[in-house]
Design an enzyme around this catalytic site. Structure first.
Site, PDB file in Angstrom:
ATOM      1  CB  CYS A  11      -1.000  -0.026   1.136  1.00 47.61           C
ATOM      2  SG  CYS A  11      -2.431   0.999   0.776  1.00 47.61           S
ATOM      3  CG  HIS A  37      -3.300  -3.063   4.216  1.00 43.77           C
ATOM      4  ND1 HIS A  37      -2.101  -2.616   4.703  1.00 43.77           N
ATOM      5  CD2 HIS A  37      -3.819  -2.036   3.489  1.00 43.77           C
ATOM      6  CE1 HIS A  37      -1.911  -1.372   4.301  1.00 43.77           C
ATOM      7  NE2 HIS A  37      -2.944  -0.999   3.568  1.00 43.77           N
TER       8      HIS A  37
END
Ligand code: GLN
Length: 251
Positions: A93, A194
């Site tokens: 990310c 994630h």
């Protein structure tokens, strides 16, 4: 056997338990008799190309990204040299965004990146949040799925010809439009996923370990002895099921 892993900015870029990915790599290595020598690299600390078999960087909010971006951009050369030299890398990310050319946040501030990945990221008005399911083919002919969770304002635009990590089955991925997620350059993987990612996708943890072993030995990636991954497979199915039923909703 020993592997050296370098964790970039663990004190700044670590949301959604991203540091859990390191724990999985260390444990799956240990179960094969491999010692994962874990080293952290934060603001102002040296990164020597060739020192690490595997590099890792997690995700973070715009504020944390802004705090480390100048320091990270100043390391563009050693990071690119490490990957060109065959080191494995996983970026998640916010870290994934800053390994591209730049990240322009919602306020319009542009954070220069490392330029390892052929992409640029521009934050949009609405965050892309939810469970994600990808189909990947890191090894030709071997299709596998990745399941995780995404929460990002950034829309990552891969250059034409840039290699994505996978095709989006459910969720947003890089930009919510292209149908692709993540990016791959040599043994370096970038993703929005994630979770943390690796506990529910042990095959990717093993792929990264095998690439890191190849870097250390100078040979090809070895086939690692399979482990009893029933629990991991169950976690994957639960996550994949959630993605199929509710992935891809704007906040
Ligand atoms: N701050 C970045 C964004 O919003 C990355 C967020 C993250 O790492 N989850 O897109």
């Amino acid at each position: 056997m020993k592997l050296v892993a370098g964790h970039l900015y663990p004190d700044y870029l670590n949301i959604y338990a991203d540091r859990g990915n390191i724990a999985v790599l260390a444990r799956r290595a240990a179960w094969r008799g491999i010692d994962l020598d874990y080293r952290t690299i934060s603001l102002g600390e040296a990164l020597r190309p060739g020192e690490h078999d595997l590099l890792y960087v997690g995700g973070g909010q715009d504020r944390e990204q802004a705090l480390i971006a100048p320091d990270l951009a100043a390391r563009a050369e050693p990071i690119r040299a490490a990957v060109d030299g065959g080191a494995a890398l996983l970026a998640v990310c916010g870290g994934y965004q800053l390994l591209g050319r730049f990240y322009r946040d919602r306020a319009g501030a542009e954070l220069s990146g490392v330029g390892l990945f052929p992409h640029e990221t521009i934050a949009g008005e609405r965050r892309m949040i939810g469970d994600v399911l990808l189909e990947c083919e890191l090894e030709p002919g071997r299709r596998r799925t990745l399941a995780g969770f995404e929460n990002h304002a950034g829309r990552t635009l891969l250059d034409p010809g840039g290699e994505p990590l996978g095709r989006v089955v459910a969720g947003f991925g890089n930009d919510g439009e292209s149908g692709f997620e993540g990016c791959r350059v040599l043994r370096a993987i970038g993703t929005y996923l994630h979770g943390p990612l690796l506990p529910r996708n042990p095959w990717l943890a093993d792929w990264l370990l095998a690439q890191a072993l190849a870097h250390r030995s100078g040979g090809g990636p070895p086939e690692l002895e399979p482990l009893a991954d029933e629990l991991e497979a169950e976690a994957h199915e639960v996550s994949a099921g959630r993605a199929r039923t509710r992935g891809g909703r704007f906040d």
